[in-house]
Design a protein around this motif. Structure first.
Motif, PDB file in Angstrom:
ATOM      1  N   ARG A 175       0.841  -1.201   0.000  1.00  0.00           N
ATOM      2  CA  ARG A 175       0.000   0.000   0.000  1.00  0.00           C
ATOM      3  C   ARG A 175       0.881   1.258   0.000  1.00  0.00           C
ATOM      4  NH1 ARG A 175      -5.048   1.362   0.430  1.00  0.00           N
ATOM      5  NH2 ARG A 175      -5.749  -0.776   0.733  1.00  0.00           N
ATOM      6  N   ASP A 176       1.935   1.263   0.809  1.00  0.00           N
ATOM      7  CA  ASP A 176       2.834   2.419   0.840  1.00  0.00           C
ATOM      8  C   ASP A 176       3.624   2.538  -0.465  1.00  0.00           C
ATOM      9  OD1 ASP A 176       1.945   3.058   3.346  1.00  0.00           O
ATOM     10  OD2 ASP A 176       3.657   2.182   4.402  1.00  0.00           O
ATOM     11  N   PHE A 177       3.961   1.395  -1.059  1.00  0.00           N
ATOM     12  CA  PHE A 177       4.627   1.421  -2.362  1.00  0.00           C
ATOM     13  C   PHE A 177       3.727   2.078  -3.407  1.00  0.00           C
ATOM     14  CE2 PHE A 177       5.007  -0.606  -6.533  1.00  0.00           C
ATOM     15  CZ  PHE A 177       6.307  -0.285  -6.867  1.00  0.00           C
ATOM     16  N   CYS A 178       2.462   1.723  -3.408  1.00  0.00           N
ATOM     17  CA  CYS A 178       1.530   2.303  -4.373  1.00  0.00           C
ATOM     18  C   CYS A 178       1.372   3.804  -4.163  1.00  0.00           C
ATOM     19  CB  CYS A 178       0.173   1.604  -4.280  1.00  0.00           C
ATOM     20  SG  CYS A 178       0.169  -0.069  -4.973  1.00  0.00           S
ATOM     21  N   LYS A 179       1.356   4.237  -2.908  1.00  0.00           N
ATOM     22  CA  LYS A 179       1.287   5.677  -2.635  1.00  0.00           C
ATOM     23  C   LYS A 179       2.512   6.389  -3.185  1.00  0.00           C
ATOM     24  CE  LYS A 179      -1.523   5.379   1.586  1.00  0.00           C
ATOM     25  NZ  LYS A 179      -1.518   5.559   3.066  1.00  0.00           N
ATOM     26  N   ALA A 180       3.689   5.786  -2.987  1.00  0.00           N
ATOM     27  CA  ALA A 180       4.927   6.401  -3.456  1.00  0.00           C
ATOM     28  C   ALA A 180       4.963   6.488  -4.973  1.00  0.00           C
ATOM     29  CB  ALA A 180       6.130   5.609  -2.945  1.00  0.00           C
ATOM     30  N   LYS A 181       4.327   5.522  -5.639  1.00  0.00           N
ATOM     31  CA  LYS A 181       4.342   5.465  -7.098  1.00  0.00           C
ATOM     32  C   LYS A 181       3.073   6.048  -7.728  1.00  0.00           C
ATOM     33  CE  LYS A 181       8.294   3.320  -7.657  1.00  0.00           C
ATOM     34  NZ  LYS A 181       9.395   3.914  -8.437  1.00  0.00           N
ATOM     35  N   ASN A 182       2.158   6.519  -6.867  1.00  0.00           N
ATOM     36  CA  ASN A 182       0.895   7.072  -7.361  1.00  0.00           C
ATOM     37  C   ASN A 182       0.132   6.053  -8.208  1.00  0.00           C
ATOM     38  OD1 ASN A 182      -1.077   9.089  -7.539  1.00  0.00           O
ATOM     39  ND2 ASN A 182      -0.221   9.915  -9.429  1.00  0.00           N
ATOM     40  N   ILE A 183       0.028   4.850  -7.681  1.00  0.00           N
ATOM     41  CA  ILE A 183      -0.680   3.746  -8.340  1.00  0.00           C
ATOM     42  C   ILE A 183      -1.811   3.289  -7.428  1.00  0.00           C
ATOM     43  CG2 ILE A 183      -0.472   1.348  -9.134  1.00  0.00           C
ATOM     44  CD1 ILE A 183       2.470   1.938  -9.760  1.00  0.00           C
ATOM     45  N   SER A 184      -2.950   2.980  -7.989  1.00  0.00           N
ATOM     46  CA  SER A 184      -4.058   2.456  -7.196  1.00  0.00           C
ATOM     47  C   SER A 184      -3.725   1.039  -6.732  1.00  0.00           C
ATOM     48  CB  SER A 184      -5.340   2.435  -8.035  1.00  0.00           C
ATOM     49  OG  SER A 184      -6.348   1.690  -7.368  1.00  0.00           O
ATOM     50  N   ILE A 185      -4.031   0.730  -5.477  1.00  0.00           N
ATOM     51  CA  ILE A 185      -3.809  -0.609  -4.943  1.00  0.00           C
ATOM     52  C   ILE A 185      -4.615  -1.647  -5.716  1.00  0.00           C
ATOM     53  CG2 ILE A 185      -5.643  -0.525  -3.209  1.00  0.00           C
ATOM     54  CD1 ILE A 185      -2.160  -1.912  -2.472  1.00  0.00           C
ATOM     55  N   ASP A 186      -5.696  -1.217  -6.345  1.00  0.00           N
ATOM     56  CA  ASP A 186      -6.511  -2.128  -7.151  1.00  0.00           C
ATOM     57  C   ASP A 186      -5.769  -2.621  -8.379  1.00  0.00           C
ATOM     58  OD1 ASP A 186      -8.636  -1.884  -5.409  1.00  0.00           O
ATOM     59  OD2 ASP A 186      -9.554  -0.229  -6.515  1.00  0.00           O
ATOM     60  N   GLN A 187      -4.692  -1.934  -8.746  1.00  0.00           N
ATOM     61  CA  GLN A 187      -3.919  -2.330  -9.921  1.00  0.00           C
ATOM     62  C   GLN A 187      -2.762  -3.263  -9.581  1.00  0.00           C
ATOM     63  OE1 GLN A 187      -3.367   1.783 -11.688  1.00  0.00           O
ATOM     64  NE2 GLN A 187      -4.063   0.686 -13.507  1.00  0.00           N
ATOM     65  N   VAL A 188      -2.806  -3.823  -8.377  1.00  0.00           N
ATOM     66  CA  VAL A 188      -1.787  -4.794  -7.945  1.00  0.00           C
ATOM     67  C   VAL A 188      -2.382  -6.192  -7.960  1.00  0.00           C
ATOM     68  CG1 VAL A 188      -0.258  -5.535  -6.083  1.00  0.00           C
ATOM     69  CG2 VAL A 188      -0.660  -3.086  -6.471  1.00  0.00           C
ATOM     70  N   ILE A 189      -1.704  -7.118  -8.619  1.00  0.00           N
ATOM     71  CA  ILE A 189      -2.037  -8.531  -8.520  1.00  0.00           C
ATOM     72  C   ILE A 189      -0.898  -9.187  -7.749  1.00  0.00           C
ATOM     73  CG2 ILE A 189      -1.055  -9.004 -10.837  1.00  0.00           C
ATOM     74  CD1 ILE A 189      -3.099 -11.347 -11.001  1.00  0.00           C
ATOM     75  N   ALA A 190      -1.229  -9.898  -6.673  1.00  0.00           N
ATOM     76  CA  ALA A 190      -0.210 -10.427  -5.765  1.00  0.00           C
ATOM     77  C   ALA A 190      -0.299 -11.946  -5.678  1.00  0.00           C
ATOM     78  CB  ALA A 190      -0.372  -9.820  -4.375  1.00  0.00           C
ATOM     79  N   PHE A 191       0.854 -12.574  -5.527  1.00  0.00           N
ATOM     80  CA  PHE A 191       0.946 -14.024  -5.413  1.00  0.00           C
ATOM     81  C   PHE A 191       1.715 -14.390  -4.146  1.00  0.00           C
ATOM     82  CE2 PHE A 191       0.392 -13.207  -9.873  1.00  0.00           C
ATOM     83  CZ  PHE A 191      -0.360 -14.268 -10.361  1.00  0.00           C
ATOM     84  N   GLY A 192       1.218 -15.386  -3.405  1.00  0.00           N
ATOM     85  CA  GLY A 192       1.895 -15.830  -2.202  1.00  0.00           C
ATOM     86  C   GLY A 192       1.500 -17.235  -1.827  1.00  0.00           C
ATOM     87  N   ASP A 193       2.046 -17.701  -0.701  1.00  0.00           N
ATOM     88  CA  ASP A 193       1.736 -19.066  -0.245  1.00  0.00           C
ATOM     89  C   ASP A 193       1.688 -19.190   1.273  1.00  0.00           C
ATOM     90  OD1 ASP A 193       4.561 -20.867   0.572  1.00  0.00           O
ATOM     91  OD2 ASP A 193       4.731 -18.842  -0.201  1.00  0.00           O
ATOM     92  N   ALA A 194       2.436 -18.346   1.978  1.00  0.00           N
ATOM     93  CA  ALA A 194       2.602 -18.531   3.420  1.00  0.00           C
ATOM     94  C   ALA A 194       1.783 -17.525   4.217  1.00  0.00           C
ATOM     95  CB  ALA A 194       4.081 -18.436   3.789  1.00  0.00           C
ATOM     96  N   GLU A 195       1.771 -17.712   5.530  1.00  0.00           N
ATOM     97  CA  GLU A 195       0.965 -16.855   6.396  1.00  0.00           C
ATOM     98  C   GLU A 195       1.449 -15.409   6.394  1.00  0.00           C
ATOM     99  OE1 GLU A 195       0.131 -18.692  10.277  1.00  0.00           O
ATOM    100  OE2 GLU A 195       0.530 -20.620   9.321  1.00  0.00           O
ATOM    101  N   ASN A 196       2.745 -15.196   6.141  1.00  0.00           N
ATOM    102  CA  ASN A 196       3.231 -13.817   6.083  1.00  0.00           C
ATOM    103  C   ASN A 196       2.850 -13.123   4.771  1.00  0.00           C
ATOM    104  OD1 ASN A 196       5.105 -15.530   4.697  1.00  0.00           O
ATOM    105  ND2 ASN A 196       6.656 -13.949   4.823  1.00  0.00           N
TER     106      ASN A 196
END
Length: 293
Positions: free
Chosen positions: A218-239
Motif C-alpha cells: 500500500r505504501d509502495f503504491c502511494k509512493a508510485k501514485n498507483i491504485s492498490i486495485d492495480q496490484v495482482i499479488a501471489f503468495g503461499d505462506a501466512e506472512n
C-alpha cells in the motif's frame, strides 16, 4: 488493468530447488517488455516482496533478468529499481528498547535469533544452535557474522528492520508465536517458513508495529501514485496474507497454507513446482499459450 505484479519468493516464484523456472522467466519478461502494455495501455512492473533481506532478494531479480522494485524484511524496507538508483522508498526499523527485550528473551531461553544487518546476519556462535543458521544459509544464501557474547550485548548501532527465531518444528513455532504475542505488544509478530526438498524451517519474525507485506505494497503504491486495485499479488505462506488481502487481486498457490488460501481472492490449482504464477499470469493477462512451452 494490473500494473504491478507483487511476488513472494519462497514457495511462490521460487520452486523447491530455490530457482525460477525458465517458463516463469519467459512470462515475466514478456509482461515487462517495452512492447507489452496492460488493458489500459500502461507498462507492467514486478515487485518482489519477501521476508528476506534485500541483498538476498537481488539474486532472484538477477535470475529473472528484470529490473524490479524490492520489498524486504516482510515489508520493513522498500527499494526502487536499479534504473531509479535503488533508492529507499521507506524503511522501518525496530526501536532499540524493543530489540533489547527480544535479546533478553532469546538469551534466557537459548533460542537462535537472526538479527539482520546491512549485508549479513548476526547470530550467536553457540555450538548447540549452529545447525540452524547453517541450514538457513544453505537455503537462502545468507552470510553470517557470529559472536560469542549474549545477544543483549549487541550495540545500539545494530538497528534491524527484522529479526527472527528459527524452529525446525512447525507446531513448536505455532505455539511459540501465541506465547510471544502478549509478551511483545509493541512489535508485530508473524510466522513464516522456508523449505527445500532437503530442509524445512519455521520462523517467528519480529517487525516494527504495523509492518507487514500488505502495508508495504500500500505504501509502495502511494509512493508510485498507483491504485492498490492495480496490484495482482501471489503468495503461499501466512506472512503473505496481508499482501493478498490488500492487493486488487490476491492469488494463493496450491501449495499454500490453509489460512493463506482462505484469505486469498483465488486459489490456483497449481503449485510453485508447477509454474503456478506463470500459469495464472497467462490467464489473467490473456497471453499467448505458446509462452508456456
Amino acid at each position: 488493468m494490473y500494473r504491478v505484479i507483487a511476488l513472494d519468493l519462497d514457495g511462490t516464484i521460487l520452486n523447491s530447488d530455490k530457482k525460477v523456472s525458465e517458463i516463469s522467466k519467459k512470462v515475466l519478461q514478456h509482461l515487462t517488455s517495452k512492447t507489452f502494455k496492460n488493458a489500459n495501455g500502461q507498462d507492467v512492473m514486478v515487485l518482489l516482496a519477501s521476508g528476506r533481506a534485500p541483498y538476498l532478494v537481488q539474486p532472484v531479480e538477477e535470475e529473472i533478468e528484470i529490473d524490479c522494485n524490492l520489498i524486504g524484511y516482510n515489508g520493513g524496507l522498500c527499494l526502487s529499481t536499479k534504473s531509479e538508483g535503488r533508492s529507499t522508498l521507506f524503511s522501518r526499523s525496530i526501536e532499540y528498547p524493543h530489540m533489547q527485550q527480544i535479546f533478553k528473551y532469546v538469551d534466557e531461553n537459548n533460542h537462535f535469533l537472526n538479527v539482520y544487518g546491512e549485508s549479513h546476519v548476526y547470530g550467536t556462535s553457540k555450538a548447540e544452535l549452529r545447525a540452524k543458521p547453517d541450514i538457513y544459509a544453505k537455503m537462502t544464501g545468507a552470510t553470517y557474522k557470529f559472536f560469542d557474547h549474549p545477544y543483549s550485548e549487541l550495540s545500539e548501532s545494530v538497528a534491524p528492520t527484522k529479526s527472527l527465531i528459527i524452529f525446525e518444528d512447525e507446531q513448536e513455532c505455532d505455539s511459540m508465536l501465541e506465547q510471544l504475542k502478549p509478551q511483545f505488544p509493541e512489535v508485530s509478530l508473524v510466522k513464516s517458513n522456508c523449505m527445500t526438498k532437503e530442509h524445512k524451517q519455521f520462523y517467528v519474525e519480529f517487525l516494527q508495529k504495523g509492518v507487514n507485506k500488505g502495508s508495504a505494497i500500500r505504501d509502495f503504491c502511494k509512493a508510485k501514485n498507483i491504485s492498490i486495485d492495480q496490484v495482482i499479488a501471489f503468495g503461499d505462506a501466512e506472512n503473505d496474507i496481508e499482501m493478498l488481502t490488500e492487493a486488487g487481486h490476491g492469488i494463493c498457490l496450491a501449495n499454500g497454507a490453509d489460512q493463506t488460501k482462505q484469505a486469498a481472492n483465488y486459489v490456483s490449482e497449481f503449485t510453485n513446482d508447477q509454474d503456478g504464477v506463470a500459469r495464472e499470469l497467462i490467464k489473467v493477462f490473456n497471453l499467448p499459450a505458446e509462452l508456456f512451452q
